[in-house]
Design a protein around this motif. Structure first.
Motif, mmCIF file in Angstrom:
data_model
loop_
_atom_site.group_PDB
_atom_site.id
_atom_site.type_symbol
_atom_site.label_atom_id
_atom_site.label_comp_id
_atom_site.label_asym_id
_atom_site.label_seq_id
_atom_site.Cartn_x
_atom_site.Cartn_y
_atom_site.Cartn_z
ATOM 1 N N ILE A 274 0.817 -1.226 0.000
ATOM 2 C CA ILE A 274 0.000 0.000 0.000
ATOM 3 C C ILE A 274 0.842 1.264 0.000
ATOM 4 C CG2 ILE A 274 -2.014 -1.126 1.012
ATOM 5 C CD1 ILE A 274 -1.278 0.520 3.632
ATOM 6 N N GLY A 275 2.162 1.165 -0.061
ATOM 7 C CA GLY A 275 2.968 2.378 -0.140
ATOM 8 C C GLY A 275 4.404 2.110 0.257
ATOM 9 N N TYR B 182 6.636 2.399 2.618
ATOM 10 C CA TYR B 182 6.981 2.471 4.034
ATOM 11 C C TYR B 182 6.727 1.078 4.568
ATOM 12 C CZ TYR B 182 2.101 3.376 3.304
ATOM 13 O OH TYR B 182 0.831 3.304 2.804
ATOM 14 N N LEU C 62 5.193 -1.482 7.402
ATOM 15 C CA LEU C 62 4.285 -1.727 8.520
ATOM 16 C C LEU C 62 4.748 -2.985 9.253
ATOM 17 C CD1 LEU C 62 0.975 -1.189 6.513
ATOM 18 C CD2 LEU C 62 2.153 0.484 7.961
HETATM 19 CL CL1 6GU Z 1 0.866 -4.398 2.275
HETATM 20 N N1 6GU Z 1 2.422 -4.822 4.365
HETATM 21 C C1 6GU Z 1 3.391 -4.453 5.219
HETATM 22 N N2 6GU Z 1 3.736 -5.268 6.202
HETATM 23 N N3 6GU Z 1 4.042 -3.311 5.122
HETATM 24 C C2 6GU Z 1 3.685 -2.516 4.126
HETATM 25 C C3 6GU Z 1 2.678 -2.826 3.217
HETATM 26 C C4 6GU Z 1 2.072 -4.003 3.366
HETATM 27 N N4 6GU Z 1 2.559 -1.832 2.332
HETATM 28 C C5 6GU Z 1 3.443 -0.928 2.689
HETATM 29 N N5 6GU Z 1 4.137 -1.330 3.773
#
Ligand code: 6GU
Length: 243
Positions: free
Chosen positions: A137-138, A140, A142
């Motif tokens: 999704i970008g 960075y 997560l």
């Molecule tokens: Cl889809 N997953 C994780 N763990 N980190 C992310 C991500 C997804 N998209 C951007 N960073």
């Protein structure tokens, strides 16, 4: 549409039952099922991860438990499913992805934690001709895929017929014409000394449309020149270019 989410933190997905998405579920437009990955572990410790082959930091999610979980969840419904694996190493998730997924009968999200899921889980699914998308999704990182699933499910479900009160709002979204949306105003006409742009109160619909288009072009040029550069040849007419 049926949506399944497999995660070691089912509580993380609770917000999916709130607000717009909660109403879509209540109205029967979306069936949502969240599954605890640990229910497919077989050892007393319910371990879902192990150290990576080749060494290095972090842990990798074990393939056996994911294989069993996906087999079991896929078998819960006969409809064909697209498997989605959120990962910072995936292809970018965009409005076009959200739009494309509205055509799916079923989405199954596999949330990884730690350094990811053993790659053979995706390889095995593809070998069985199951459609799998690894998406990000970008740019960075997560801690896990759960928050990314919240983002993606919201982006898809709001596009499903009957979910938004006014379908025109989805058609006028930022990105649906490749541009950012310009500013919006409501009453009062003057607030803290700031006036609503005169043209919006003129009643001249052609002038208003032109003004909105110019603000969208201006904002996109300032904030997202990459979007302007990516527009197809015929996206801008002479009036747009004059701006
Ligand atoms: Cl889809 N997953 C994780 N763990 N980190 C992310 C991500 C997804 N998209 C951007 N960073």
């Amino acid at each position: 549409m049926r949506i399944d989410v497999i995660t070691i933190f089912p509580g993380y997905l609770a917000p999916l039952r709130e607000a717009l998405l909660g109403r879509a579920i209540g109205a029967g437009l979306v069936d949502l099922a969240v599954h605890d990955l640990r229910s497919w572990t077989r050892d007393v410790h319910q371990a879902v991860d192990d150290s990576p082959y080749g060494g290095g930091p972090g842990m990798v999610m074990r393939p056996q438990v994911w294989g069993e979980a996906l087999d079991a969840v896929l078998a819960l419904d006969e409809r064909p499913a697209r498997i989605v694996v959120p990962t910072p190493a995936g292809r970018p998730f965009t409005q076009a992805t959200a739009q494309a997924w509205t055509g799916e009968e079923r989405l199954v999200f596999a949330c990884g934690r730690y350094e990811g899921i053993d790659q053979r889980v995706v390889d095995d699914a593809r070998r069985r001709d199951l459609p799998v998308d690894e998406v990000s999704i970008g740019d960075y990182v997560l801690v896990g895929g759960e928050v990314a699933v919240l983002v993606m499910v919201e982006a898809v479900v709001r596009l499903l017929p009957g979910v938004l009160g006014n379908p025109a709002s989805a058609q006028q979204d930022s990105f649906s014409d490749g541009l950012l949306e310009g500013p919006a105003y409501t009453r009062p006409e003057v607030w803290r000394g700031l006036a609503v742009p005169e043209v919006l109160r003129s009643g001249n619909h052609a002038k208003i449309a032109r003004w909105r288009r110019d603000r969208a072009l201006e904002r996109t040029a300032q904030r997202r020149p990459d979007l302007l550069a990516a527009l197809p040849e015929d996206a801008l007419d002479d009036a747009d270019r004059a701006f």
